[in-house]
Scaffold this motif. Structure first.
Motif, PDB file in Angstrom:
ATOM      1  N   HIS A  69      28.891  35.284  39.087  1.00 32.87           N
ATOM      2  CA  HIS A  69      29.863  34.783  38.095  1.00 32.87           C
ATOM      3  C   HIS A  69      29.815  33.266  37.958  1.00 32.87           C
ATOM      4  O   HIS A  69      30.362  32.709  37.000  1.00 32.87           O
TER       5      HIS A  69
ATOM      6  N   ASP B 107      35.849  41.726  38.993  1.00 29.82           N
ATOM      7  CA  ASP B 107      36.043  42.757  37.985  1.00 29.82           C
ATOM      8  C   ASP B 107      37.464  42.585  37.469  1.00 29.82           C
ATOM      9  O   ASP B 107      38.187  41.682  37.913  1.00 29.82           O
TER      10      ASP B 107
ATOM     11  N   LYS C 180      46.290  47.219  31.710  1.00 27.36           N
ATOM     12  CA  LYS C 180      46.194  46.155  30.717  1.00 27.36           C
ATOM     13  C   LYS C 180      46.883  44.871  31.165  1.00 27.36           C
ATOM     14  O   LYS C 180      46.338  43.770  31.018  1.00 27.36           O
TER      15      LYS C 180
ATOM     16  N   ARG D 121      44.904  43.353  34.035  1.00 26.76           N
ATOM     17  CA  ARG D 121      43.686  42.694  33.541  1.00 26.76           C
ATOM     18  C   ARG D 121      43.993  41.290  33.035  1.00 26.76           C
ATOM     19  O   ARG D 121      43.291  40.335  33.339  1.00 26.76           O
TER      20      ARG D 121
ATOM     21  N   TYR E 165      42.658  37.979  34.955  1.00 24.98           N
ATOM     22  CA  TYR E 165      41.707  37.173  34.182  1.00 24.98           C
ATOM     23  C   TYR E 165      42.151  35.719  34.109  1.00 24.98           C
ATOM     24  O   TYR E 165      41.385  34.795  34.403  1.00 24.98           O
TER      25      TYR E 165
ATOM     26  N   LYS F 119      34.220  33.206  32.574  1.00 27.26           N
ATOM     27  CA  LYS F 119      34.719  33.876  31.366  1.00 27.26           C
ATOM     28  C   LYS F 119      33.619  34.669  30.680  1.00 27.26           C
ATOM     29  O   LYS F 119      33.852  35.764  30.161  1.00 27.26           O
ATOM     30  N   ASN F 120      32.411  34.137  30.664  1.00 21.89           N
ATOM     31  CA  ASN F 120      31.277  34.877  30.108  1.00 21.89           C
ATOM     32  C   ASN F 120      30.927  36.072  30.982  1.00 21.89           C
ATOM     33  O   ASN F 120      30.682  37.174  30.492  1.00 21.89           O
TER      34      ASN F 120
ATOM     35  N   ILE G 178      32.765  37.849  33.124  1.00 26.92           N
ATOM     36  CA  ILE G 178      33.724  38.949  33.203  1.00 26.92           C
ATOM     37  C   ILE G 178      33.721  39.802  31.931  1.00 26.92           C
ATOM     38  O   ILE G 178      34.092  40.971  31.947  1.00 26.92           O
ATOM     39  N   LYS G 179      33.274  39.220  30.812  1.00 30.14           N
ATOM     40  CA  LYS G 179      33.197  39.967  29.555  1.00 30.14           C
ATOM     41  C   LYS G 179      31.827  40.611  29.358  1.00 30.14           C
ATOM     42  O   LYS G 179      31.648  41.422  28.450  1.00 30.14           O
ATOM     43  N   PHE G 180      30.878  40.238  30.211  1.00 28.70           N
ATOM     44  CA  PHE G 180      29.506  40.713  30.083  1.00 28.70           C
ATOM     45  C   PHE G 180      29.345  42.052  30.789  1.00 28.70           C
ATOM     46  O   PHE G 180      30.018  42.332  31.784  1.00 28.70           O
ATOM     47  N   ASP G 181      28.444  42.879  30.296  1.00 28.17           N
ATOM     48  CA  ASP G 181      28.182  44.186  30.891  1.00 28.17           C
ATOM     49  C   ASP G 181      27.183  44.023  32.041  1.00 28.17           C
ATOM     50  O   ASP G 181      25.971  44.071  31.843  1.00 28.17           O
TER      51      ASP G 181
END
Length: 216
Positions: free
Chosen positions: A123, A153, A158, A161, A165, A177-178, A180-183
């Motif tokens: 991360h 993770d 909701k 999260r 975050y 930030k990138n 945690i949103k990335f697969d």
């Protein structure tokens, strides 16, 4: 560092070296919340006795020590000389060694390790570095060997999260930030790491992904 670096990559290397040079003396105190995860990672990895393990971005060596304590032969690498120096000073295990090394250009031959792991480091990297590190882990790990990633993770709830975050984003590097949103699972699969087990840690704020090296 092999090849020409992008401006983002140059900034990453500069920031990492400066930041961890300052943090190294206090780093263990900073990451105390993760201390309970170390043994859990070892148990979840469930490597055969006699396995040779590479711990990537080892920092001050806490995860490497957890593997060494269970009898595994471990090499921990990190790009930060200051962090490696702390790890070496703390090291009480004959079966644990530490080296300064860039994880995007590991100084090991192909198929050198039965297990490669990386804990709470992906991360902190821009995507290009993240992918280079995973490719190197695949290269130095034996075919059908284990590759373990441990990182942040988000809880399924909701509200949870949202809270997690924004809380973690307060103190983590801008790449979080990138990340945690990335697969991440898709990135692992892309790099020939087949996920075979998952575990939730830190009340949903983290996870362990255990994969097989399917490069052959």
């Amino acid at each position: 560092m092999a090849g020409k670096l992008t401006n983002e990559e140059k900034e990453y290397y500069s920031t990492v070296r400066k930041t961890f040079a300052m943090l190294a003396p206090f780093y263990d105190a900073i990451v105390t919340p993760f201390s309970s995860v170390r043994d859990r990672v070892v148990n979840f990895t469930n490597a055969q006795m006699g396995s040779k393990i590479l711990e990537v971005a080892t920092g001050t060596g806490q995860q490497a020590f957890a593997f060494a304590k269970k009898g595994y032969e471990v090499i921990g690498i990190d790009i930060s000389e200051a962090m490696i120096n702390v790890a070496k000073k703390k090291n009480k295990f004959r079966n644990a060694k530490f080296e300064i090394s860039d994880a995007t250009n590991l100084p090991f031959e192909d198929n050198s390790f039965d297990v490669s792991s990386i804990s709470f480091a992906l991360h902190e990297m821009p995507l290009s570095i993240r992918e280079k590190v995973l490719k190197e882990m695949v290269r130095v790990t034996k075919p059908e060997g284990i590759i373990v990633t441990v990182d942040y993770d988000l809880p399924k709830n909701k509200i949870g999260r949202l809270l997690i975050y924004h809380f973690i984003a307060l103190f983590e590097a801008k790449y979080y930030k990138n990340f945690i949103k990335f697969d991440l699972e898709a990135l692992l699969n892309k790099n020939k790491i087949k996920i075979i087990e998952k575990d939730t840690i830190l009340h949903g704020a983290g996870r362990i992904l255990k994969g097989l090296n399917k490069k052959s």
